[in-house]
Design a protein around this motif. Structure first.
Motif, PDB file in Angstrom:
ATOM      1  N   VAL A 149      51.735  45.588  64.212  1.00 42.29           N
ATOM      2  CA  VAL A 149      51.102  45.929  65.300  1.00 42.29           C
ATOM      3  C   VAL A 149      49.634  46.161  65.044  1.00 42.29           C
ATOM      4  N   LEU A 150      48.727  45.379  65.705  1.00 43.06           N
ATOM      5  CA  LEU A 150      47.191  45.576  65.301  1.00 43.06           C
ATOM      6  C   LEU A 150      46.608  46.707  66.038  1.00 43.06           C
ATOM      7  N   LEU A 151      46.052  47.831  65.463  1.00 44.28           N
ATOM      8  CA  LEU A 151      45.382  48.662  66.060  1.00 44.28           C
ATOM      9  C   LEU A 151      43.998  49.126  65.896  1.00 44.28           C
ATOM     10  N   TYR A 152      43.322  49.811  66.383  1.00 50.36           N
ATOM     11  CA  TYR A 152      41.834  50.103  66.064  1.00 50.36           C
ATOM     12  C   TYR A 152      41.737  51.610  65.940  1.00 50.36           C
ATOM     13  N   SER A 153      40.978  52.039  65.035  1.00 50.70           N
ATOM     14  CA  SER A 153      40.969  53.447  65.173  1.00 50.70           C
ATOM     15  C   SER A 153      39.744  53.882  65.562  1.00 50.70           C
ATOM     16  N   ARG A 154      39.637  55.249  65.960  1.00 52.48           N
ATOM     17  CA  ARG A 154      38.668  55.517  66.823  1.00 52.48           C
ATOM     18  C   ARG A 154      37.283  55.270  66.175  1.00 52.48           C
ATOM     19  N   ASP A 155      36.908  55.141  64.791  1.00 47.93           N
ATOM     20  CA  ASP A 155      35.755  54.467  64.175  1.00 47.93           C
ATOM     21  C   ASP A 155      35.450  53.222  64.195  1.00 47.93           C
ATOM     22  N   GLY A 156      36.365  52.348  64.837  1.00 49.93           N
ATOM     23  CA  GLY A 156      36.252  50.935  64.806  1.00 49.93           C
ATOM     24  C   GLY A 156      36.941  50.303  63.738  1.00 49.93           C
ATOM     25  N   ARG A 157      37.850  50.633  63.066  1.00 55.43           N
ATOM     26  CA  ARG A 157      38.517  49.797  61.861  1.00 55.43           C
ATOM     27  C   ARG A 157      39.666  49.227  62.521  1.00 55.43           C
ATOM     28  N   LYS A 158      40.128  48.092  62.015  1.00 54.75           N
ATOM     29  CA  LYS A 158      41.333  47.532  62.268  1.00 54.75           C
ATOM     30  C   LYS A 158      42.488  47.921  61.346  1.00 54.75           C
ATOM     31  N   VAL A 159      43.485  48.159  61.981  1.00 52.13           N
ATOM     32  CA  VAL A 159      44.731  48.637  61.279  1.00 52.13           C
ATOM     33  C   VAL A 159      45.801  47.875  61.498  1.00 52.13           C
ATOM     34  N   SER A 160      46.368  46.852  60.580  1.00 52.09           N
ATOM     35  CA  SER A 160      47.771  46.337  60.835  1.00 52.09           C
ATOM     36  C   SER A 160      48.715  47.270  60.394  1.00 52.09           C
ATOM     37  N   LEU A 161      49.596  47.552  60.971  1.00 49.60           N
ATOM     38  CA  LEU A 161      50.652  48.633  60.828  1.00 49.60           C
ATOM     39  C   LEU A 161      52.022  47.822  61.045  1.00 49.60           C
ATOM     40  N   PRO A 162      52.868  47.945  60.021  1.00 48.98           N
ATOM     41  CA  PRO A 162      54.329  47.591  60.344  1.00 48.98           C
ATOM     42  C   PRO A 162      54.665  48.296  61.362  1.00 48.98           C
ATOM     43  N   ALA A 163      55.506  47.552  62.229  1.00 51.92           N
ATOM     44  CA  ALA A 163      55.882  48.208  63.714  1.00 51.92           C
ATOM     45  C   ALA A 163      57.035  49.129  63.346  1.00 51.92           C
ATOM     46  N   HIS A 164      57.689  48.927  62.214  1.00 50.23           N
ATOM     47  CA  HIS A 164      58.872  50.059  62.189  1.00 50.23           C
ATOM     48  C   HIS A 164      58.216  51.540  61.992  1.00 50.23           C
ATOM     49  N   HIS A 165      57.077  51.730  61.594  1.00 48.75           N
ATOM     50  CA  HIS A 165      56.623  52.869  61.576  1.00 48.75           C
ATOM     51  C   HIS A 165      56.329  53.570  62.838  1.00 48.75           C
ATOM     52  N   LEU A 166      56.291  52.932  63.713  1.00 40.13           N
ATOM     53  CA  LEU A 166      56.032  53.389  65.406  1.00 40.13           C
ATOM     54  C   LEU A 166      57.327  53.669  65.909  1.00 40.13           C
ATOM     55  N   ARG A 167      58.460  53.084  65.381  1.00 37.06           N
ATOM     56  CA  ARG A 167      59.794  53.275  66.408  1.00 37.06           C
ATOM     57  C   ARG A 167      60.190  54.748  66.429  1.00 37.06           C
ATOM     58  N   PRO A 168      59.874  55.931  65.652  1.00 35.33           N
ATOM     59  CA  PRO A 168      60.255  57.025  65.919  1.00 35.33           C
ATOM     60  C   PRO A 168      59.447  57.684  67.094  1.00 35.33           C
ATOM     61  N   PHE A 169      58.217  56.990  67.373  1.00 37.57           N
ATOM     62  CA  PHE A 169      57.595  57.393  68.861  1.00 37.57           C
ATOM     63  C   PHE A 169      57.749  56.693  70.003  1.00 37.57           C
ATOM     64  N   LEU A 170      58.640  55.535  70.012  1.00 40.93           N
ATOM     65  CA  LEU A 170      58.893  54.711  71.265  1.00 40.93           C
ATOM     66  C   LEU A 170      59.572  55.760  72.150  1.00 40.93           C
ATOM     67  N   ARG A 171      59.067  55.580  73.461  1.00 36.97           N
ATOM     68  CA  ARG A 171      59.724  56.313  74.590  1.00 36.97           C
ATOM     69  C   ARG A 171      60.052  55.215  75.674  1.00 36.97           C
ATOM     70  N   HIS A 172      60.562  55.745  76.672  1.00 34.88           N
ATOM     71  CA  HIS A 172      61.068  54.695  77.426  1.00 34.88           C
ATOM     72  C   HIS A 172      59.884  53.719  78.107  1.00 34.88           C
ATOM     73  N   ASP A 173      58.701  54.423  78.297  1.00 39.98           N
ATOM     74  CA  ASP A 173      57.611  53.831  78.788  1.00 39.98           C
ATOM     75  C   ASP A 173      56.543  53.147  77.663  1.00 39.98           C
ATOM     76  N   GLY A 174      57.039  53.249  76.355  1.00 40.05           N
ATOM     77  CA  GLY A 174      56.214  52.718  75.343  1.00 40.05           C
ATOM     78  C   GLY A 174      55.852  53.773  74.325  1.00 40.05           C
ATOM     79  N   ILE A 175      54.705  53.416  73.686  1.00 40.37           N
ATOM     80  CA  ILE A 175      54.278  54.288  72.652  1.00 40.37           C
ATOM     81  C   ILE A 175      52.779  54.766  73.257  1.00 40.37           C
TER      82      ILE A 175
END
Length: 73
Positions: free
Chosen positions: A26-52
């Motif tokens: 997942v490609l994300l941007y930090s508040r200071d403008g840096r690009k972060v390419s994060l492996p999606a499996h790190h976000l799975r614990p935060f996944l809810r019915h409506d997303g993250i």
């Protein structure tokens, strides 16, 4: 340890690409403008019915390795 603050608003429909095998990062941007390419499996614990959704802090080592990802809000 270095850290970045990320505002994430990822609808469940977009995260579906991970489960369908069409994406593994997942490609994300930090508040200071840096690009972060994060492996999606790190976000799975935060996944809810409506997303993250929320504010997250990503801690990483000097070598750029992910140490911790936690939701702040």
């Amino acid at each position: 340890m270095p850290s970045l603050v990320l505002d994430i608003a990822l609808p469940a429909e977009r995260f579906l690409a991970v489960y369908q095998g069409r994406a593994n990062r997942v490609l994300l941007y930090s508040r200071d403008g840096r690009k972060v390419s994060l492996p999606a499996h790190h976000l799975r614990p935060f996944l809810r019915h409506d997303g993250i959704h929320g504010v997250f802090e990503l801690e990483f080592s000097a070598a750029g390795e992910l140490l911790d990802l936690r939701q702040l809000q």
